[in-house]
Motif scaffolding. Sequence first.
Motif, short mmCIF file in Angstrom:
data_model
loop_
_atom_site.label_atom_id
_atom_site.label_comp_id
_atom_site.label_asym_id
_atom_site.label_seq_id
_atom_site.Cartn_x
_atom_site.Cartn_y
_atom_site.Cartn_z
N ALA A 187 -8.36 -5.34 -1.09
CA ALA A 187 -7.68 -4.29 -0.34
C ALA A 187 -7.93 -4.53 1.13
CB ALA A 187 -8.22 -2.91 -0.74
N GLN A 203 0.83 -1.20 0.00
CA GLN A 203 0.00 0.00 0.00
C GLN A 203 0.87 1.25 0.00
OE1 GLN A 203 -2.22 -0.93 3.48
NE2 GLN A 203 -3.81 -2.02 2.37
N GLY A 210 -15.54 3.95 -2.89
CA GLY A 210 -14.34 3.16 -2.60
C GLY A 210 -13.86 3.38 -1.18
N LEU A 211 -13.83 4.65 -0.78
CA LEU A 211 -13.39 4.97 0.59
C LEU A 211 -14.32 4.31 1.60
CD1 LEU A 211 -12.59 8.76 0.22
CD2 LEU A 211 -10.98 7.02 0.95
N MET A 224 -5.27 13.57 -0.80
CA MET A 224 -5.71 12.94 0.44
C MET A 224 -4.56 12.63 1.38
SD MET A 224 -8.75 10.25 -0.07
CE MET A 224 -9.32 10.26 -1.72
N ARG A 266 -10.68 11.88 7.01
CA ARG A 266 -11.27 11.59 8.31
C ARG A 266 -11.36 10.09 8.57
NH1 ARG A 266 -13.50 15.49 11.09
NH2 ARG A 266 -14.93 14.05 12.07
N MET A 267 -11.37 9.31 7.50
CA MET A 267 -11.40 7.85 7.70
C MET A 267 -10.02 7.32 8.07
SD MET A 267 -13.90 6.61 4.70
CE MET A 267 -15.67 6.80 4.83
N GLU A 270 -5.25 4.41 6.89
CA GLU A 270 -5.44 2.99 6.57
C GLU A 270 -6.47 2.84 5.44
OE1 GLU A 270 -5.41 -0.83 9.55
OE2 GLU A 270 -6.80 0.80 9.87
N VAL A 271 -7.56 3.57 5.61
CA VAL A 271 -8.62 3.49 4.60
C VAL A 271 -8.15 4.11 3.29
CG1 VAL A 271 -10.92 4.30 4.01
CG2 VAL A 271 -10.45 3.46 6.29
N ILE A 272 -7.43 5.23 3.38
CA ILE A 272 -6.94 5.87 2.16
C ILE A 272 -6.05 4.90 1.39
CG2 ILE A 272 -5.50 7.71 1.24
CD1 ILE A 272 -6.34 9.43 3.59
N ILE A 323 -13.59 13.52 3.41
CA ILE A 323 -14.18 12.25 3.85
C ILE A 323 -13.09 11.20 4.01
CG2 ILE A 323 -15.71 10.36 3.13
CD1 ILE A 323 -17.42 12.47 1.73
N GLY A 324 -12.20 11.14 3.00
CA GLY A 324 -11.13 10.16 3.06
C GLY A 324 -10.19 10.41 4.22
N GLU A 341 -5.32 1.07 -3.08
CA GLU A 341 -5.05 -0.28 -3.57
C GLU A 341 -6.16 -0.75 -4.50
OE1 GLU A 341 -4.46 -2.81 -0.29
OE2 GLU A 341 -2.91 -3.98 -1.27
N ARG A 351 -5.92 1.63 1.61
CA ARG A 351 -6.68 0.48 1.08
C ARG A 351 -7.44 0.88 -0.17
NH1 ARG A 351 -8.00 -1.95 6.25
NH2 ARG A 351 -9.97 -0.86 6.38
N THR A 352 -8.02 2.08 -0.16
CA THR A 352 -8.77 2.52 -1.33
C THR A 352 -7.83 2.71 -2.51
OG1 THR A 352 -10.07 3.74 0.25
CG2 THR A 352 -10.56 4.11 -2.05
N SER A 356 -13.82 0.62 1.72
CA SER A 356 -12.56 0.27 2.38
C SER A 356 -12.65 0.46 3.89
CB SER A 356 -11.41 1.14 1.87
OG SER A 356 -11.32 1.04 0.49
#
Lengths: 365, 527, 82
Positions: free
Chosen positions: B483, A11, B465-466, A285, A135-136, A139-141, A132-133, A146, A143-144, B469
């Motif tokens: 992912a 990642q 996607g976000l 992001m 704040r997640m 890790e989520v960024i 949005i990204g 990916e 993974r997304t 995930s």
Amino acid sequence: MNSEVKINGRQFTILVIMNTLGSAIIMGPAIVASYGRENSWISVLIASMIGILVVLMYIQIFKLDRNKDIFQLLEKLLGKWLGKFISFLFVLYVFYVVIGNLRAMGDFIITHILVETPLEVMILLILITCLIGVRMGIEVISRTSEVFFPYVAIAIFLLIAMVFKEAEVTKIQPILQTNIGGMLAGAVPLIGYPFFELIILLSLMKDVNKPEKAKKAFIIGVTIGGFLLTSITLMCLLVLGVDLTVRNTYPTYVLGKKISIADFVERVEVIVAIIWFFTIFFKIMTIFYVLSVGVSRILNLKSYKTVTVPIAYFIIVFAVVLAPNVVYTSQFITGTWIPLSATFGLVLPIILLVVGLLKENKTRS
Amino acid sequence: MSKLSQVFKALKSKKIVMDNVSDDDNMPLNKEIKKNISEVSKVLGNSFDIVIREFKIGKNPIEACLFYTDGLIDKDLVHNYVLENLMIDGRKAESDEKISSNQDMYNFIKNSSLTSVELTEIDTFQALYQHLLSGDTIVLLNGVSKGFAVGSRGWEDRGVQEPSSQQVVRGPKDAFSETLRTNTALIRRRIKDQNLWIETQKIGKKSKTDVAIAYINGVVNEDIVLEIKERLKKIEIDAILDSGYIEELIQDEIYTPFPTIFNTERPDAVSAGILEGRVAIIVDGSPFVLLAPALFIDFFQSSEDYYQRSDIGSLLRILRFFCFFLALLTPSAFIALTTFHQEMIPTTLLTSLAAQREGVPFPAFIEALIMEITFEILREAGIRLPRAVGSAISIVGALVLGQAAVEAGIVSATMVIVVSLTAISSFVSPTYNMAISVRILRFGFMILAATFGLVGIILGLIIMGLHLSSLRSFGIPYLSPMAPFIPSDQDDALIRLPVWIKENRPRLISQIDVKREATEQPKPPPK
Amino acid sequence: MLNVTAILLVTGLIGRFEYKKIKKLDSKKDKWVFVVGTTVAATLSVALVLGYYIPNLSKGFEIVYQPITDPIVTILDTYKSK
């Protein structure tokens, strides 16, 4: 802050690639070609090599302390107040990279895709998505990224493959015969944009679950990114020729216009634009994330999320007033941006390294 | 404000009162049978399906009583093995044994008279009601403060039928039904391993529904089992009428259109899930069994993928993913292209599109919205309608609303094609709940496309996607093995490789005993 | 005026929901930073909408780096194609 957040090596590689390509994939060729002309693809190659060297240096900094990001490291090495001050300057730099990329994306969309949409609305829309990204969490960024990376990769290869039949080798000849100075000059702005910007990713290295993999991932990422940048520049030159490449602000987009399959699928350049939507989105992001983390470190906050919303406001306001037009942006990149990015991408890490190594020697003796 | 708090206080005190009542239910059985009988009939409110049969046992008659709930018991069983044994065999055998007290008689009945397999001793009213209302037959003796609950459950059941929602061409054709016991048996018949553990508990203050969780000990990730048990324990609700209740009460993320728990009525799918290390949650009264954790890709897999050849199974899976995106994006892409990016449409097509749209008074977005909503209405009507009227709906839908709307110039013919393509694609999804999510998201994408064209669609995709995930199902990232990308799990994700390649169970789901297959690649005999 | 009202309204809404989350962090500093930060940020956006002058970061950097930028640009420009 949540220290359990972990991303894996793969990642991190993808994030590095996305950050290297960023907006450079679409604006880079024009900037380089104005200096390097026929040889500008070699300029990109040189810049990428230097980029790899720069990354090797960043990795040395990472080795100083594997559990601290750059903001914590600054405080540790330079003392609390000086460290905080330098951190603040660095945060300002990061902030500028965010608004620069955001503005680049907004400018591109309103000049080429949605002509009637106001810039403010576009910037707001992009930033909300990024917010949005952010704040997640990283890790989520990652993974997304990916999830989307395969599409970016496929799209780049398809672009190259589909315009390949229009390539003419004569357009880049003579190779390495003339304008050697220009070739080297072309590499200079490109080192600052995007390779010096990779220092921002140094902060994420401590979030990689295996430190050994992080180093490898960083180098692999910058190599692949540099290679893709070189290939795209080469294709622009081969297909469009030097003059068209220089004259367009977004040569890669023009390259997409050359796609034609069986005289039926034509003018699919919007699809090309979508490639770099993804790359630049993930760039904004990640940098926005680092920015929030940086600010929260300076202010000693409990969670980086506290500052995301206020920062988002600042980003929008300053992105709107950033530059009067696109020409100014490219002038800035070939002018002030070179010393500015060198300050934080080259001078700052060298200082950190020297101080860090000196302190290490001290404790050892 | 003060009024509100008063109401809350009142509610709280009411709850305490209710708790007190349930504590009273815990009182022990009486020695005197008359008191027991009157208590039971008082509490059950003389419900007419509760049968109370008083009789006498033995030569020195001991008063006895039998309770059962009519409709929940197997009457033959109660006649032949309970009443007959007690009344006739009991009297015959009495001469051989020494029975001097009621307690002796009780022991005699327990040890040598009742020839039923399931026999539980009960000593409280709470237990009595529980067994009685679950379909057991209760036997009470005068002078003994204990009783028997004889297992005699047997009620009208739909039986094992073909699945109605997830059909296959090739593969087993049985489906779960509403009876918990039948359902566990269907799983047990497929997995005869001693490590297949099935644990039950009762959930629901009023319904007291049996909820069973099934998993293979030693394969399953124990943290997940503990987590599921923990979440089930926390449930406080009046009644569980379907597994959907459980799903909603234990899922990870509430604010999401995507299902994070899988449900199926196919025993083979459940068995496959259990074998991969998942936990099945079986709810009495529901033919839909839950499987957790569930990943995004699970909703694109049909059991049949494994029963057909691997290349065909893989192709079908890719087709399903393709259809997922078709169902999600076709109308929005059409809106974006016709409103913002006409240059991308080939010229000849564009002219014919323009000609069609000439008489249409609405912008593409409104046109698409009209057709999509109409279709959703038709679809919903089609599900609820009695079967006989169904064909009428399809005639109305296809001819009147499709053909006539085009001829009347309300929508263009292309839009009808776009909407039908979307509709058909959404039916490809092997699971109903993923298809519903797509239906919701489609409208969001249409709005984005109408305002910002392809840029809007991309923004929507990135946000989706976000969101995907960020989802987790019992701690497992929802998008795995994409992912985080897990190379060893790719053999059974987007495509299905031949069985002899799929050596390991999915990595994140099961971390112990990962090996599941070690057959070598089959080699053809030398020619 | 409509824009300003919209900004204030949206900020108010976001602030409300965010503040609830930040409260859970149980950190006074976080609360303060959020309140002050959001207020300043909202003021700035209102200023932008009302057409007040907002300093341009690029210009600032340009002035700071002018002494270094000029020689670099002169060198680079000799190679720039016309």
